[in-house]
Design a protein around this motif. Structure first.
Motif, PDB file in Angstrom:
ATOM      1  N   UNK A 107     -13.802 -26.106 -29.173  1.00 17.67           N
ATOM      2  CA  UNK A 107     -14.052 -27.541 -29.072  1.00 17.67           C
ATOM      3  C   UNK A 107     -15.169 -27.840 -28.080  1.00 17.67           C
ATOM      4  N   UNK A 108     -15.201 -27.120 -26.972  1.00 16.06           N
ATOM      5  CA  UNK A 108     -16.239 -27.358 -25.974  1.00 16.06           C
ATOM      6  C   UNK A 108     -17.609 -26.949 -26.508  1.00 16.06           C
ATOM      7  N   UNK A 228      -1.581 -23.871 -17.337  1.00 20.50           N
ATOM      8  CA  UNK A 228      -2.842 -23.930 -18.067  1.00 20.50           C
ATOM      9  C   UNK A 228      -2.745 -24.728 -19.354  1.00 20.50           C
ATOM     10  N   UNK A 229      -1.653 -24.514 -20.112  1.00 21.80           N
ATOM     11  CA  UNK A 229      -1.472 -25.256 -21.362  1.00 21.80           C
ATOM     12  C   UNK A 229      -1.274 -26.746 -21.074  1.00 21.80           C
ATOM     13  N   UNK A 230      -0.471 -27.063 -20.052  1.00 20.86           N
ATOM     14  CA  UNK A 230      -0.251 -28.466 -19.702  1.00 20.86           C
ATOM     15  C   UNK A 230      -1.552 -29.147 -19.282  1.00 20.86           C
ATOM     16  N   UNK A 231      -2.393 -28.427 -18.545  1.00 21.51           N
ATOM     17  CA  UNK A 231      -3.672 -29.008 -18.113  1.00 21.51           C
ATOM     18  C   UNK A 231      -4.603 -29.251 -19.299  1.00 21.51           C
ATOM     19  N   UNK A 232      -4.588 -28.365 -20.283  1.00 21.98           N
ATOM     20  CA  UNK A 232      -5.424 -28.596 -21.467  1.00 21.98           C
ATOM     21  C   UNK A 232      -4.922 -29.795 -22.266  1.00 21.98           C
ATOM     22  N   UNK A 238     -10.076 -36.267 -24.002  1.00 16.42           N
ATOM     23  CA  UNK A 238     -11.492 -36.045 -23.706  1.00 16.42           C
ATOM     24  C   UNK A 238     -12.109 -35.051 -24.689  1.00 16.42           C
ATOM     25  N   UNK A 239     -11.349 -34.061 -25.091  1.00 16.13           N
ATOM     26  CA  UNK A 239     -11.856 -33.112 -26.076  1.00 16.13           C
ATOM     27  C   UNK A 239     -12.063 -33.792 -27.430  1.00 16.13           C
ATOM     28  N   UNK A 240     -11.185 -34.743 -27.778  1.00 14.70           N
ATOM     29  CA  UNK A 240     -11.388 -35.506 -29.012  1.00 14.70           C
ATOM     30  C   UNK A 240     -12.689 -36.289 -28.962  1.00 14.70           C
ATOM     31  N   UNK A 241     -12.927 -36.962 -27.832  1.00 17.87           N
ATOM     32  CA  UNK A 241     -14.151 -37.755 -27.687  1.00 17.87           C
ATOM     33  C   UNK A 241     -15.378 -36.851 -27.621  1.00 17.87           C
ATOM     34  N   UNK A 259     -16.028 -32.260 -17.964  1.00 15.71           N
ATOM     35  CA  UNK A 259     -15.033 -31.897 -18.969  1.00 15.71           C
ATOM     36  C   UNK A 259     -15.268 -30.484 -19.475  1.00 15.71           C
ATOM     37  N   UNK A 260     -16.526 -30.137 -19.709  1.00 12.49           N
ATOM     38  CA  UNK A 260     -16.844 -28.794 -20.183  1.00 12.49           C
ATOM     39  C   UNK A 260     -16.483 -27.740 -19.140  1.00 12.49           C
ATOM     40  N   UNK A 261     -16.830 -27.984 -17.899  1.00  9.04           N
ATOM     41  CA  UNK A 261     -16.567 -27.003 -16.847  1.00  9.04           C
ATOM     42  C   UNK A 261     -15.065 -26.791 -16.676  1.00  9.04           C
TER      43      UNK A 261
END
Length: 383
Positions: A107-108, A228-232, A238-241, A259-261
């Motif tokens: 996605x990124x 890690x999963x909860x943070x994603x 933001x990944x949708x946008x 967001x990318x970093x």
């Protein structure tokens, strides 16, 4: 006499929002339930496989709390606790981590070929762990995981720098990732050959193996993967946008760079945790997100990252457990212990990569210049 203009009537009446939303919820729920049922079946089958011959009845008596506490039951419990349950939990945890990590990276980069393997994250984490072992350092689990994380971040950063963050198209990204991964794999092989005594056991581990001696490592890695999963999932919107493009995302108030970093750091964290537990499990981070996105195309509503991320993790767990089951069906039980599960997942991922290579078009500068050249040749001349 004034003429009145009637409003145009729609050719098709809009569907009511309630029933459509209900069908979407049922479709998404059905996909998750089907995946969980299939995972439960494969997990039960997985527990019956091993070097110790235990029937299904003996395994059921081992988990049945009211069964008589005889010698056969104690033996079955010992086999489950010491070997088979840790092996299953490792497969589930690593599949979940790599499925989510691969989805975030794709996605990124807005590239279906991005994964912990093609971005050399796994290769960087593996060579870092081997390098530390070659110097004779025996690190605890968390320190070993930190070393893998640093190595994975360095490798991913180098690949993205060479491929200009994926803007050069899928071909450039894959070439950069393959070149860095091959170089790191060669360095790893040299270290394994020069320091054979100090790196004993890391060769088979380097291909991804679910064999565990107890649940110690899985128990230590589970909170890291959970965080890690909860943070994603927090970054899901933001990944949708971000999928709408950098300019649109900026207009909508999303900090694209940050967001990318953060997303890449979380993906490398999940990959490093997986490498620390089972070694680099080949192409799970590529195959699971691709399968999840193919299913999401047919199930409305599943394409949102809030649902796509956990579904990709579920598919990743299915891939690892199914690969382990297939391996122990094809290979005899006494030999399957020394054959890494990553061999099967790599074959699956390689086949999927060939299919993607035949299906995708490069959207990089070369393709753009070719399109412009064709357009110029086809453009009508003056007069």
């Amino acid at each position: 006499m004034s003429a009145t203009t009637a409003e145009p009537r729609p050719l098709v009446a809009p569907a009511p929002e309630g029933p459509v939303r209900g069908r979407r919820v049922l479709g998404v729920a059905g996909v998750f339930v089907a995946g969980l049922v299939l995972l439960a079946v494969l997990s039960a089958w997985h527990l019956t496989q091993g070097t110790a011959h235990l029937s299904v009845g003996e395994l059921l008596r081992a988990v049945w709390p009211w069964a008589s506490d005889d010698g056969a039951r104690q033996q079955a419990v010992a086999v489950l606790v010491s070997s088979r349950v840790p092996r299953l939990l490792a497969g589930l945890l690593v599949g979940l981590a790599l499925g989510v990590a691969g989805t975030v990276l794709q996605s990124v980069a807005r590239n279906p070929l991005a994964s912990p393997d093609t971005l050399a994250v796994n290769a960087g984490a593996y060579v870092s762990v081997v390098a530390v072992a070659a110097f004779g350092l025996a690190l605890p689990f968390f320190a070993n995981g930190l070393v893998a994380f640093v190595g994975g971040m360095a490798a991913a950063g180098l690949v993205l720098a060479v491929a200009r963050g994926g803007a050069g198209g899928p071909t450039r990204l894959i070439l950069a990732g393959s070149a860095v991964a091959l170089a790191l794999d060669a360095l790893t092989t040299v270290l394994l050959m020069l320091f054979q005594e100090k790196t004993t056991g890391l060769f088979a581990w380097g291909s991804g193996t679910t064999v565990q001696s107890g649940t110690h490592q899985v128990a230590l890695a589970a909170p890291i993967v959970g965080i890690g999963v909860a943070a994603t999932l927090v970054l899901a919107h933001r990944l949708d946008v971000l999928g709408l493009g950098d300019d649109t995302a900026t207009v909508l108030g999303v900090d694209v760079r940050r967001t990318r970093v953060v997303s890449i750091v979380l993906a490398v964290l999940l990959s490093a945790a997986a490498v620390t537990v089972t070694g680099p499990m080949g192409f799970v981070g590529l195959g699971a997100p691709v399968v999840a996105r193919l299913v999401a195309r047919r199930v409305p509503g599943l394409g949102r990252h809030l649902l796509l991320l956990p579904f990709a993790g579920l598919v990743g767990a299915l891939v690892v457990v199914a690969a382990d089951v297939v391996l122990r069906i094809v290979v005899p039980a006494d030999v399957s212990i020394s054959v890494p599960t990553g061999v099967v997942t790599t074959l699956f991922g390689a086949s999927l990569l060939v299919w993607l290579a035949r299906r995708l078009r490069d959207g990089g500068p070369a393709a753009a210049s070719t399109t412009r050249g064709a357009g110029e040749r086809c453009a009508p001349g003056p007069g």
